[in-house]
Scaffold this active site. Sequence first.
Site, mmCIF file in Angstrom:
data_model
loop_
_atom_site.group_PDB
_atom_site.id
_atom_site.type_symbol
_atom_site.label_atom_id
_atom_site.label_comp_id
_atom_site.label_asym_id
_atom_site.label_seq_id
_atom_site.Cartn_x
_atom_site.Cartn_y
_atom_site.Cartn_z
ATOM 1 N N GLU A 1 -38.887 34.909 -4.736
ATOM 2 C CA GLU A 1 -38.892 33.491 -4.349
ATOM 3 C C GLU A 1 -38.925 33.313 -2.827
ATOM 4 O OE1 GLU A 1 -38.898 30.500 -5.816
ATOM 5 O OE2 GLU A 1 -39.054 31.223 -7.864
ATOM 6 N N HIS B 1 -42.050 32.257 -1.019
ATOM 7 C CA HIS B 1 -42.664 30.928 -1.173
ATOM 8 C C HIS B 1 -42.424 30.041 0.052
ATOM 9 C CE1 HIS B 1 -42.248 31.565 -5.814
ATOM 10 N NE2 HIS B 1 -43.062 32.423 -5.234
ATOM 11 N N HIS C 1 -41.564 33.521 -13.597
ATOM 12 C CA HIS C 1 -40.113 33.307 -13.607
ATOM 13 C C HIS C 1 -39.690 32.414 -14.786
ATOM 14 C CE1 HIS C 1 -40.146 34.085 -8.973
ATOM 15 N NE2 HIS C 1 -40.357 35.181 -9.672
ATOM 16 N N TRP D 1 -48.339 39.924 -3.462
ATOM 17 C CA TRP D 1 -48.865 39.313 -2.238
ATOM 18 C C TRP D 1 -47.708 39.038 -1.277
ATOM 19 C CZ3 TRP D 1 -46.792 34.595 -0.997
ATOM 20 C CH2 TRP D 1 -46.271 33.811 -2.024
ATOM 21 N N GLU E 1 -38.290 26.148 -13.163
ATOM 22 C CA GLU E 1 -39.427 27.025 -12.865
ATOM 23 C C GLU E 1 -40.713 26.409 -13.409
ATOM 24 O OE1 GLU E 1 -39.328 29.527 -10.881
ATOM 25 O OE2 GLU E 1 -37.348 30.426 -10.974
ATOM 26 N N ASP F 1 -46.312 32.750 -9.566
ATOM 27 C CA ASP F 1 -44.966 33.346 -9.543
ATOM 28 C C ASP F 1 -43.999 32.509 -10.375
ATOM 29 O OD1 ASP F 1 -45.760 35.299 -7.760
ATOM 30 O OD2 ASP F 1 -44.414 34.703 -6.134
ATOM 31 N N GLU F 2 -44.060 31.184 -10.159
ATOM 32 C CA GLU F 2 -43.118 30.296 -10.856
ATOM 33 C C GLU F 2 -43.287 30.427 -12.372
ATOM 34 O OE1 GLU F 2 -41.095 29.364 -8.809
ATOM 35 O OE2 GLU F 2 -41.891 28.294 -7.066
ATOM 36 N N THR G 1 -41.649 23.566 -10.977
ATOM 37 C CA THR G 1 -42.266 24.033 -9.727
ATOM 38 C C THR G 1 -43.651 24.625 -10.010
ATOM 39 O OG1 THR G 1 -40.944 26.040 -9.925
ATOM 40 C CG2 THR G 1 -40.201 24.427 -8.314
ATOM 41 N N GLU H 1 -38.046 25.100 -1.356
ATOM 42 C CA GLU H 1 -38.115 26.564 -1.454
ATOM 43 C C GLU H 1 -37.205 27.217 -0.410
ATOM 44 O OE1 GLU H 1 -39.690 28.406 -3.654
ATOM 45 O OE2 GLU H 1 -41.078 27.016 -4.613
HETATM 46 FE FE LIG Z 1 -39.045 29.384 -8.757
HETATM 47 FE FE LIG Z 2 -40.423 29.105 -5.648
#
Ligand SMILES: [Fe+2]
Ligand SMILES: [Fe+2]
Length: 327
Positions: free
Chosen positions: A112, A115, A201, A33, A165, A197-198, A168, A76
Amino acid sequence: MQLPATRIEVMKFIGQKIDSVFYEFLKPIEDLWQPSDFLPDSANENFLSDVKLLQEAARELPYDYIAVLVGDTITEEALPTYESWLMTVEGVNQQDPQQGWTKWIRAWTAEENRHGDLLNKYLYLSGRVNMRAMEVSTQYLIADGFDIETGTDPYRNFVYTSFQELATNISHRRTATLAKQYGNTLLSKMCGVIAADEMRHAKAYKAFVERIFEVDSSEMMLAFEDMMRKKIVMPAHFLRETGVKIGETFSHYSDAAQRIGVYTTYDYIEIMDSLLKEWKIDKVSGLNEAGEKARDYLMALPTRLKRVAERTKVPNLDYNFSWISAY
Ligand SMILES: [Fe+2]
Ligand SMILES: [Fe+2]
């Protein structure tokens, strides 16, 4: 900090196999995305009416929630600090662009970067934020950097990134849930995709630590213990506003996050607990005496932290963030 020579060898060893981590935990750029997937399109003739709808929905968001969202965004947006710090880690060689670690850090940064971009644009359109005040805080935070006490040690760094991570992931997940409760589906979706996403990661960084435990268990245990003794500070711990002392705005932001349950002391303990389980700390074998002691400390930590948390009260202080427009 003088690091044992084996750190470099271990990083080299894991770095050679890092490609599998890429496929497992990162997504191809074309499949991911992008912020514009969620935001009104300024090239579209409906742009202004779409923005109006976005602003109407944003009006329902409570004060503390906006404060937390701004703090999250600034955190971020300080990505330059995080990338430049990771590039200095022992065993990472930026001069070799083909090196697995260099490629990992660049790809992670690229993911990242979306974000802060998404959240910033949303806040700009929302009509709820004094953008200039927020931008000043962002510039301060990048200029001030951070002090997370990992040094250039990869072991300590990966404990930190695994923890962060996960932190977040929790906080973006909670802002997503709250947005839904406030009837803001768009914002809920946005925070949700960031949270996802976090989590990817977090899985990658946890996998790095797991591999290190396999080849250098005592040193990895000592690094984990050291980071937890120092406590994991948030990357935005130096956050400030114009006329406010360094770090003070961070305390207010963190209190607001506790008040609305976006990120609390109990989450910190839960993350700690989950890492003990994830890395099977109770079963790690081949530890030397110092490693055994470090393990004892770590295993007992969640219970100790819970006792402290029960005694800690979150201030119900009314604080006026310069970031939030009066309307
Ligand atoms: Fe992150
Ligand atoms: Fe992030």
